[in-house]
Design a protein around this motif. Sequence first.
Motif, PDB file in Angstrom:
ATOM      1  N   MET A 106       0.826  -1.193   0.000  1.00  0.00           N
ATOM      2  CA  MET A 106       0.000   0.000   0.000  1.00  0.00           C
ATOM      3  C   MET A 106       0.865   1.249   0.000  1.00  0.00           C
ATOM      4  SD  MET A 106      -2.639   1.141   2.957  1.00  0.00           S
ATOM      5  CE  MET A 106      -1.361   1.814   3.989  1.00  0.00           C
ATOM      6  N   HIS A 107       0.596   2.141  -0.964  1.00  0.00           N
ATOM      7  CA  HIS A 107       1.267   3.438  -0.992  1.00  0.00           C
ATOM      8  C   HIS A 107       0.442   4.365  -0.115  1.00  0.00           C
ATOM      9  CE1 HIS A 107       2.031   7.504  -2.663  1.00  0.00           C
ATOM     10  NE2 HIS A 107       3.264   7.076  -2.472  1.00  0.00           N
ATOM     11  N   ASP A 108       1.075   4.907   0.937  1.00  0.00           N
ATOM     12  CA  ASP A 108       0.330   5.732   1.881  1.00  0.00           C
ATOM     13  C   ASP A 108       0.276   7.195   1.439  1.00  0.00           C
ATOM     14  OD1 ASP A 108       2.941   6.513   2.363  1.00  0.00           O
ATOM     15  OD2 ASP A 108       2.713   6.559   4.527  1.00  0.00           O
ATOM     16  N   ASP A 109      -0.479   7.981   2.167  1.00  0.00           N
ATOM     17  CA  ASP A 109      -0.577   9.421   1.941  1.00  0.00           C
ATOM     18  C   ASP A 109      -0.234  10.106   3.250  1.00  0.00           C
ATOM     19  OD1 ASP A 109      -1.173  12.041   1.403  1.00  0.00           O
ATOM     20  OD2 ASP A 109      -3.184  11.656   0.639  1.00  0.00           O
ATOM     21  N   PRO A 110       0.978  10.690   3.365  1.00  0.00           N
ATOM     22  CA  PRO A 110       1.379  11.338   4.617  1.00  0.00           C
ATOM     23  C   PRO A 110       0.426  12.470   5.030  1.00  0.00           C
ATOM     24  CG  PRO A 110       3.226  11.213   3.081  1.00  0.00           C
ATOM     25  CD  PRO A 110       2.015  10.763   2.351  1.00  0.00           C
ATOM     26  N   ASP A 111      -0.289  13.053   4.070  1.00  0.00           N
ATOM     27  CA  ASP A 111      -1.223  14.133   4.385  1.00  0.00           C
ATOM     28  C   ASP A 111      -2.581  13.614   4.845  1.00  0.00           C
ATOM     29  OD1 ASP A 111       0.714  16.000   3.647  1.00  0.00           O
ATOM     30  OD2 ASP A 111       0.045  16.008   1.551  1.00  0.00           O
ATOM     31  N   ALA A 112      -2.794  12.320   4.792  1.00  0.00           N
ATOM     32  CA  ALA A 112      -4.071  11.727   5.203  1.00  0.00           C
ATOM     33  C   ALA A 112      -3.823  10.511   6.091  1.00  0.00           C
ATOM     34  CB  ALA A 112      -4.893  11.347   3.977  1.00  0.00           C
ATOM     35  N   PRO A 113      -3.319  10.732   7.310  1.00  0.00           N
ATOM     36  CA  PRO A 113      -2.999   9.590   8.171  1.00  0.00           C
ATOM     37  C   PRO A 113      -4.224   8.759   8.560  1.00  0.00           C
ATOM     38  CG  PRO A 113      -2.753  11.663   9.377  1.00  0.00           C
ATOM     39  CD  PRO A 113      -2.995  12.010   7.945  1.00  0.00           C
ATOM     40  N   ASP A 114      -5.398   9.392   8.691  1.00  0.00           N
ATOM     41  CA  ASP A 114      -6.600   8.632   9.035  1.00  0.00           C
ATOM     42  C   ASP A 114      -6.991   7.688   7.901  1.00  0.00           C
ATOM     43  OD1 ASP A 114      -6.718   9.894  11.453  1.00  0.00           O
ATOM     44  OD2 ASP A 114      -8.199  11.384  10.832  1.00  0.00           O
ATOM     45  N   ALA A 115      -6.945   8.180   6.664  1.00  0.00           N
ATOM     46  CA  ALA A 115      -7.270   7.347   5.506  1.00  0.00           C
ATOM     47  C   ALA A 115      -6.255   6.217   5.374  1.00  0.00           C
ATOM     48  CB  ALA A 115      -7.303   8.182   4.230  1.00  0.00           C
ATOM     49  N   THR A 116      -4.990   6.510   5.645  1.00  0.00           N
ATOM     50  CA  THR A 116      -3.954   5.480   5.602  1.00  0.00           C
ATOM     51  C   THR A 116      -4.239   4.405   6.646  1.00  0.00           C
ATOM     52  OG1 THR A 116      -2.297   7.045   4.782  1.00  0.00           O
ATOM     53  CG2 THR A 116      -1.476   5.048   5.865  1.00  0.00           C
ATOM     54  N   ALA A 117      -4.610   4.821   7.845  1.00  0.00           N
ATOM     55  CA  ALA A 117      -4.894   3.858   8.923  1.00  0.00           C
ATOM     56  C   ALA A 117      -6.119   3.001   8.583  1.00  0.00           C
ATOM     57  CB  ALA A 117      -5.118   4.594  10.236  1.00  0.00           C
ATOM     58  N   ARG A 118      -7.152   3.603   7.993  1.00  0.00           N
ATOM     59  CA  ARG A 118      -8.353   2.837   7.630  1.00  0.00           C
ATOM     60  C   ARG A 118      -8.034   1.783   6.569  1.00  0.00           C
ATOM     61  NH1 ARG A 118     -10.749   7.896   7.972  1.00  0.00           N
ATOM     62  NH2 ARG A 118     -10.685   8.152   5.710  1.00  0.00           N
ATOM     63  N   LEU A 119      -7.277   2.184   5.527  1.00  0.00           N
ATOM     64  CA  LEU A 119      -6.940   1.224   4.471  1.00  0.00           C
ATOM     65  C   LEU A 119      -6.018   0.132   5.002  1.00  0.00           C
ATOM     66  CD1 LEU A 119      -7.262   0.331   1.545  1.00  0.00           C
ATOM     67  CD2 LEU A 119      -5.388   1.872   0.932  1.00  0.00           C
ATOM     68  N   THR A 120      -5.084   0.495   5.857  1.00  0.00           N
ATOM     69  CA  THR A 120      -4.189  -0.499   6.451  1.00  0.00           C
ATOM     70  C   THR A 120      -4.990  -1.510   7.262  1.00  0.00           C
ATOM     71  OG1 THR A 120      -2.391   1.118   6.560  1.00  0.00           O
ATOM     72  CG2 THR A 120      -2.187  -0.830   7.958  1.00  0.00           C
ATOM     73  N   ALA A 121      -5.953  -1.038   8.042  1.00  0.00           N
ATOM     74  CA  ALA A 121      -6.776  -1.936   8.856  1.00  0.00           C
ATOM     75  C   ALA A 121      -7.626  -2.852   7.973  1.00  0.00           C
ATOM     76  CB  ALA A 121      -7.666  -1.127   9.793  1.00  0.00           C
ATOM     77  N   LYS A 122      -8.222  -2.288   6.919  1.00  0.00           N
ATOM     78  CA  LYS A 122      -9.059  -3.096   6.030  1.00  0.00           C
ATOM     79  C   LYS A 122      -8.227  -4.177   5.342  1.00  0.00           C
ATOM     80  CE  LYS A 122     -11.603  -0.731   3.198  1.00  0.00           C
ATOM     81  NZ  LYS A 122     -12.092  -0.026   2.001  1.00  0.00           N
ATOM     82  N   LEU A 123      -7.061  -3.794   4.815  1.00  0.00           N
ATOM     83  CA  LEU A 123      -6.209  -4.768   4.133  1.00  0.00           C
ATOM     84  C   LEU A 123      -5.624  -5.775   5.114  1.00  0.00           C
ATOM     85  CD1 LEU A 123      -4.387  -2.396   1.620  1.00  0.00           C
ATOM     86  CD2 LEU A 123      -6.276  -3.973   1.139  1.00  0.00           C
TER      87      LEU A 123
END
Length: 179
Positions: A106-123
């Motif tokens: 997963m390529h993260d977005d440093p400007d969107a840590p909440d979205a990164t955390a949600r996608l990490t949890a889902k995956l």
Amino acid sequence: MILLTTAVVLLAVVVAIHLLFTFALVTRIRQLPQHGGAPAHNPHLPKPGTVVRPFSVIDTDGAAITEADLDGPVHVGFFQVGCGPCRMLSDALAASPPTARFVSFMHDDPDAPDATARLTAKLGTLGRVAVIGVDDPVLTAFEVVAFPTLLHTHSGVVTASGTRLSDFTDAVSAPVKVT
């Protein structure tokens, strides 16, 4: 009588021409992929038979993921935070998890840590997850150039690739000819 004969001959010629066009159309339709058949290969996706090159990346649990972890059948997904098609694919995977092991990059977005955390949890519900950069060597190892990309591998060889779950209805679970 001549008028009737001329009309019958003209009608026969028109019917023969239509019959030829019909045969040509049927031949052309048979050459097209049938509904539900194998889709044409996207040139931006790794081709079946591609050997995954050596790589090493650390997953979210701190353990290394390498090409050696691709023994047997493994689904591999590439996602990007903020990517609409990536969200739809990850939702579909969460709703219908694959039976094979699953590894996500997963390529993260440093400007969107909440979205990164949600996608990490889902995956993370699907299997191992590694957060990568946009130019990470793992992308080169799999020959991935776009997000999302979903691969089915068997013993380090790509057997199927696509961007939707429907691309994997008949995913090959055994090795294919190496290119």
